[in-house]
Design a protein around this motif. Structure first.
Motif, short mmCIF file in Angstrom:
data_model
loop_
_atom_site.label_atom_id
_atom_site.label_comp_id
_atom_site.label_asym_id
_atom_site.label_seq_id
_atom_site.Cartn_x
_atom_site.Cartn_y
_atom_site.Cartn_z
N LEU A 111 0.83 -1.20 0.00
CA LEU A 111 0.00 0.00 0.00
C LEU A 111 0.86 1.25 0.00
N SER A 112 2.07 1.14 0.54
CA SER A 112 3.02 2.25 0.51
C SER A 112 4.40 1.68 0.22
N ILE A 113 5.31 2.53 -0.18
CA ILE A 113 6.66 2.06 -0.52
C ILE A 113 7.37 1.59 0.75
N ASP A 114 7.98 0.43 0.68
CA ASP A 114 8.69 -0.15 1.80
C ASP A 114 10.14 0.35 1.80
N PHE A 115 10.43 1.26 2.73
CA PHE A 115 11.79 1.78 2.86
C PHE A 115 12.58 1.07 3.95
N GLU A 116 11.97 0.03 4.56
CA GLU A 116 12.64 -0.68 5.65
C GLU A 116 13.48 -1.84 5.13
N ASN A 117 12.88 -2.67 4.29
CA ASN A 117 13.55 -3.87 3.79
C ASN A 117 14.18 -3.61 2.42
N VAL A 118 15.21 -2.79 2.42
CA VAL A 118 15.81 -2.34 1.17
C VAL A 118 17.31 -2.66 1.14
N ASN A 119 17.86 -2.60 -0.05
CA ASN A 119 19.31 -2.67 -0.22
C ASN A 119 19.86 -1.24 -0.31
N PHE A 120 21.15 -1.11 0.02
CA PHE A 120 21.80 0.20 -0.06
C PHE A 120 22.99 0.12 -1.02
N ILE A 121 23.24 1.24 -1.70
CA ILE A 121 24.39 1.34 -2.60
C ILE A 121 25.22 2.55 -2.19
#
Length: 434
Positions: A261-271
């Motif tokens: 329902l909203s963008i998941d910024f918790e379970n992300v990869n980082f560059i």
């Protein structure tokens, strides 16, 4: 409802099982039944076959021959169904060569055996192997599994009780699932109507000139997405190796991050900053619409309402930045309605691998209300979908609680933690629950 306990207990001698009723036995599975596997392969399935064909999934196929004619419990020997897929069947059937068949039950009723192993086997095996998944079952792993064995008459009472109680719980779960489907349909209908017909039911209408879109309010325009936004995606990008991800840095979104329902910024990869700066045109800003343009997730869409830190996306996501005449949230809801499904079907045609190219996206026809009206529509839909999503979340949580209760009830009954012998008269008979 609370249930009584047995009058007296004894130590089972099995750590995970704990105490069991004093008059129950505990023994290994191999002493209670015959263990074997099927002999068929997936390609042997026949759509209109006369007999059930048990494979390694919850779906029961059909086949033209049978190898067994008996009461049996069956489970997947490998694959994703290991420890999760169980069947109880009586009659003529055939089974896949990697499906275990338990038959010729001794001192144990098939239905009791089914309830016990279905609820307890996976949990116990996982604890024993310290793994989050089990890829395959080996015969010793199965044969040595410990099972409680009440007297046969008591097993029958427990099985009858559980059939009745689980049927009630399953009916409640089905009601909640039906509610979720109705809420989903209502959500889709509300969005599709408002983004194509507006909020004023008395507004004069006109033919949009687009067959699938039909009539739109007379004062709305019809435009193309490429005229009203900047559409882009990563081009000629070599991608990232696993070792290039960093523990902290710039957010790198993938399709799973935009599916909710909203963008998941918790379970992300980082560059790192260098990789982030490689494609400056893909650096996100508030109001951008993100659209999955490849494969099975084609058409998944979300909108950037806030950015907790600098963010970019991978090559499977198209980024659409609206110009001053187009609201990103309005466009997001337009894509969420039946619009995207219709457009994808037309663009995709006979393509083997579904994919939307930037040129395709630029050609999309979109209805274009005045900007303030777009904002009003977006606000209205935010409010309405929030209400529907809250009801959906409550229904899903209700299903989780019912499933937890179902599991706990079965586990407690088959291990003797509760005494249901005096409650069998309230349960549905076994043959009625089958």
């Amino acid at each position: 409802m609370s249930f009584p306990r047995y009058p007296s207990y004894k130590d089972s001698g099995v750590e995970w099982l704990g105490e069991v009723p004093e008059h129950w036995n505990v023994t290994r599975l191999r002493f209670l039944c015959q263990i074997e596997t099927g002999d068929a392969d997936t390609v042997d399935a026949v759509e209109d076959g006369e007999y059930p064909f048990f494979v390694r999934s919850s779906t029961v196929e059909r086949i033209g021959r049978f190898t067994h004619d008996c009461e049996a419990v069956l489970t997947a020997g490998d694959g994703v169904g290991v420890g999760k897929v169980f069947h109880h069947f009586e009659g003529k059937f055939c089974a896949h060569q990697r499906v275990y068949i338990f038959r010729d039950f001794r001192d144990i009723k098939g239905r009791f055996f089914y309830n016990y192993i279905k609820e307890l086997f996976l949990r116990v095996v996982l604890e024993g192997t310290a793994k989050s998944t089990v890829d395959s079952l080996r015969r010793p792993m199965i044969a040595d599994f410990q099972i409680t064995v009440p007297p046969l008459s008591e097993q029958q009472q427990i099985a009858a009780f559980l059939d009745g109680e689980t049927a009630k719980i399953d009916a409640l779960i089905a009601e909640q699932q039906q509610l979720i489907e109705l809420l989903k349909e209502k959500r889709q209908a509300v969005i599709s109507h408002v983004v194509t017909k507006g909020l004023n039911p008395d507004a004069p209408m006109k033919d949009s000139g687009i067959a699938w879109l039909g009539e739109v309010p007379e004062h709305w325009e019809i435009s193309r997405l490429g005229y009203e936004s900047w559409v882009r995606a990563r081009l000629g990008w070599k991608g990232l190796k696993a070792e290039e991800y960093v523990d902290d840095g710039f957010v790198f979104l993938a399709t799973p991050n935009i599916k909710g329902l909203s963008i998941d910024f918790e379970n992300v990869n980082f560059i790192n900053e260098h990789r982030y700066d490689e494609s400056p045109e893909i650096k996100l800003r508030v109001g951008d619409v993100l659209l999955a343009k490849d494969g099975s997730t084609l058409g998944t869409v979300n909108v950037v309402r806030s950015l907790p830190r600098p963010t970019t996306v991978n090559s499977s996501i198209a980024v659409i930045t609206p110009n001053l005449s187009l609201s990103g949230i309005f466009l997001f809801y337009l894509f969420q309605g039946f619009y995207m499904e219709n457009t994808i079907q037309r663009i995709k045609g006979g393509m083997g691998v579904p994919h939307l190219f930037q040129a395709d996206l630029n050609k999309f026809y979109i209805p274009l209300p005045p900007f303030k009206e777009q904002q009003s529509i977006a606000t209205f839909l935010d409010n309405e979908t929030t209400k529907l999503d809250t009801l959906t979340a409550e229904a899903k949580r209700g299903i989780e609680l019912l499933q937890e209760r179902r599991t706990a009830l079965i586990s407690a009954a088959v291990t003797g933690k509760i005494d249901v012998r005096g409650l069998v008269s309230t349960a549905i008979p076994e043959e009625a629950a089958a």
